[in-house]
Design a protein around this motif. Sequence first.
Motif, PDB file in Angstrom:
ATOM      1  N   ALA A 208       0.811  -1.224   0.000  1.00 34.30           N
ATOM      2  CA  ALA A 208       0.000   0.000   0.000  1.00 34.30           C
ATOM      3  C   ALA A 208       0.841   1.268   0.000  1.00 34.30           C
ATOM      4  CB  ALA A 208      -0.975   0.009   1.168  1.00 34.30           C
ATOM      5  N   SER A 209       1.977   1.216  -0.701  1.00 33.85           N
ATOM      6  CA  SER A 209       2.857   2.374  -0.813  1.00 33.85           C
ATOM      7  C   SER A 209       2.960   2.813  -2.269  1.00 33.85           C
ATOM      8  CB  SER A 209       4.252   2.051  -0.275  1.00 33.85           C
ATOM      9  OG  SER A 209       5.126   3.144  -0.469  1.00 33.85           O
ATOM     10  N   ALA A 210       2.931   4.121  -2.481  1.00 36.61           N
ATOM     11  CA  ALA A 210       3.045   4.650  -3.836  1.00 36.61           C
ATOM     12  C   ALA A 210       4.371   4.276  -4.483  1.00 36.61           C
ATOM     13  CB  ALA A 210       2.878   6.173  -3.813  1.00 36.61           C
ATOM     14  N   VAL A 211       5.407   4.068  -3.676  1.00 36.23           N
ATOM     15  CA  VAL A 211       6.723   3.753  -4.245  1.00 36.23           C
ATOM     16  C   VAL A 211       6.780   2.323  -4.788  1.00 36.23           C
ATOM     17  CG1 VAL A 211       7.861   5.378  -2.701  1.00 36.23           C
ATOM     18  CG2 VAL A 211       7.706   2.986  -2.037  1.00 36.23           C
ATOM     19  N   ASN A 212       5.791   1.509  -4.449  1.00 38.20           N
ATOM     20  CA  ASN A 212       5.795   0.108  -4.898  1.00 38.20           C
ATOM     21  C   ASN A 212       4.736  -0.203  -5.956  1.00 38.20           C
ATOM     22  OD1 ASN A 212       7.883  -0.691  -3.215  1.00 38.20           O
ATOM     23  ND2 ASN A 212       6.527  -1.288  -1.544  1.00 38.20           N
TER      24      ASN A 212
ATOM     25  N   PHE B 190       3.003   0.277   4.384  1.00 42.87           N
ATOM     26  CA  PHE B 190       4.016  -0.581   5.000  1.00 42.87           C
ATOM     27  C   PHE B 190       3.530  -1.211   6.308  1.00 42.87           C
ATOM     28  CE2 PHE B 190       7.019   2.394   2.658  1.00 42.87           C
ATOM     29  CZ  PHE B 190       7.257   1.501   1.629  1.00 42.87           C
ATOM     30  N   ALA B 191       2.210  -1.246   6.491  1.00 43.93           N
ATOM     31  CA  ALA B 191       1.589  -1.867   7.681  1.00 43.93           C
ATOM     32  C   ALA B 191       1.936  -1.125   8.967  1.00 43.93           C
ATOM     33  CB  ALA B 191       1.985  -3.343   7.793  1.00 43.93           C
ATOM     34  N   TYR B 192       2.189   0.182   8.843  1.00 43.36           N
ATOM     35  CA  TYR B 192       2.724   0.915   9.995  1.00 43.36           C
ATOM     36  C   TYR B 192       1.718   1.908  10.572  1.00 43.36           C
ATOM     37  CZ  TYR B 192       6.791   2.326  12.792  1.00 43.36           C
ATOM     38  OH  TYR B 192       7.674   2.540  13.821  1.00 43.36           O
TER      39      TYR B 192
ATOM     40  N   SER C 127      -3.152  -2.254  10.897  1.00 47.25           N
ATOM     41  CA  SER C 127      -2.966  -1.843   9.518  1.00 47.25           C
ATOM     42  C   SER C 127      -3.810  -2.623   8.513  1.00 47.25           C
ATOM     43  CB  SER C 127      -1.484  -2.005   9.138  1.00 47.25           C
ATOM     44  OG  SER C 127      -1.098  -3.373   9.192  1.00 47.25           O
ATOM     45  N   SER C 128      -4.412  -3.739   8.936  1.00 45.13           N
ATOM     46  CA  SER C 128      -5.132  -4.617   8.000  1.00 45.13           C
ATOM     47  C   SER C 128      -6.543  -4.092   7.736  1.00 45.13           C
ATOM     48  CB  SER C 128      -5.196  -6.042   8.557  1.00 45.13           C
ATOM     49  OG  SER C 128      -3.917  -6.527   8.909  1.00 45.13           O
TER      50      SER C 128
ATOM     51  N   THR D  85      -2.020  -9.216   8.718  1.00 46.79           N
ATOM     52  CA  THR D  85      -0.810  -9.437   9.518  1.00 46.79           C
ATOM     53  C   THR D  85      -0.909  -8.544  10.747  1.00 46.79           C
ATOM     54  OG1 THR D  85       0.459  -7.720   8.355  1.00 46.79           O
ATOM     55  CG2 THR D  85       0.621  -9.995   7.516  1.00 46.79           C
ATOM     56  N   ASP D  86      -0.124  -8.851  11.767  1.00 48.09           N
ATOM     57  CA  ASP D  86      -0.245  -8.153  13.040  1.00 48.09           C
ATOM     58  C   ASP D  86       1.133  -8.026  13.667  1.00 48.09           C
ATOM     59  OD1 ASP D  86      -0.694  -7.647  15.881  1.00 48.09           O
ATOM     60  OD2 ASP D  86      -2.786  -8.191  15.548  1.00 48.09           O
TER      61      ASP D  86
END
Length: 453
Positions: A93-97, A129-131, A158-159, A177-178
């Motif tokens: 979920a990142s624009a860089v990826n 990044f799930a952060y 983050s999920s 993920t957790d």
Amino acid sequence: MNIELNAVSATALAAGLDAGEFTSEELIKACFAAIHAHGDDAIFITLMKETALTAARESDARRKAGQLLSDWDGIPVAWKDLVDIPGTPTTAASAVNERVAPPARGAVIFENCTKAGLICIGKTNLSEFAYSGLGLNPHFGTPVNPHSTVEPLAPGGSSSGSAVAVAASLVPLAIGTDTAGSVRVPASFCGITGFKSSQSHYEKTGIFPLSDSLDSVGSFAHSIEDIITFDAILRGKTLKPVPAAPIPKPNLVVPTNVVMDGLDPEVAACFDHVLDKLENAGYVVTRRAFPIFDEVVALFAKHGTLTVAEAATLHKDLLASPDADKMDQRVRERMGTAKQFSAQDYIQLQWDRMRLEHAVRETLGHDILVFPTVPITAPSISELEADNNLFAQTNLLVLRNTMLGNYLGMPGVSIPAGQASEGAPIGTLFSVAQSLDLELLYHCRSIERCLVR
């Protein structure tokens, strides 16, 4: 055919397939129709309609030939976009990826599900990044909590996308993920069941990390029964029948320190009602201090957290590059605090973690810790977006209770416990010592029955 998906379990859908009430292709079409009708484009990052329909037709052919891969052959599932799936980029979920090359192989847990005939609907949104424990995302949008009334509420993170997909009855199952609460928090906010495993319970190969020391795989569903079956499939195992004889009720321990501080009054009242139900059902509930929690809080205050150290190290090249400007500034700033983190801090946290994991096993044995999953109900999205300080404070608060379990290696299940006056869901968290995952799930199945009466 009109297939009812509203809070219907995967177990019930599998029974419908088995009885010939509908086909897998019809079920998958119903899921995509529900996704379209729901209209929240922020829930999924990638939808895989044609691939899913092809897989459904193959499942129907196997069923007709009597060659099913499992009892859940043909059941749909959504995947958090940290999990490698062949043919689709893992964006985290990142624009860089967004333009990264798709992986050649799927994650082990994805391949295990494919071997059992489960069908991937698509990949869900998350905090970058799930952060974050709140679920906001400036790149792909923020999925709206399905229980919102007056204004859009945060889904939890983050999920976020996985929780909303299940809570909105778009799919019966989803993977999350957790690392500090990223399954249990959104499960609580969205009013569904969420299971966070011990770190070593599932094979994590093919899953984009945040903090390798703390990351764990988790799942969302409408019932513990579904979670138990799903758990076996994710591990590549055949589900073993639960013993016919009743499992003795465990002792329930309510910590009086840390996790009970500053509860929203409606959360506190709901939790008291849960305890009343459990005591009336014959569970022994003990309220006492759990000093290990105080030790963890003191360690974090003195040394920081493993998450920030490992996340900043993983993304150090990105943080030093021009692409850092493309990141969610809230994520970038949190990772930036790792500059104050020393090697001694990291080593001390790891040493103390091993000591405290052992202390939990010695102190708790096979008892279950019980406390509110989150101290508050889901906050307003617009208020969080408008005030970075409020976002930071709220993020720490919503993760306060759950992050203890990650550091201590404890699996946990958040079970819906009720609703606040305006309809926002409230969850109760049940946690056990490290590696007692299956024991926890079997006990939670009985506990769930007590709470839904």
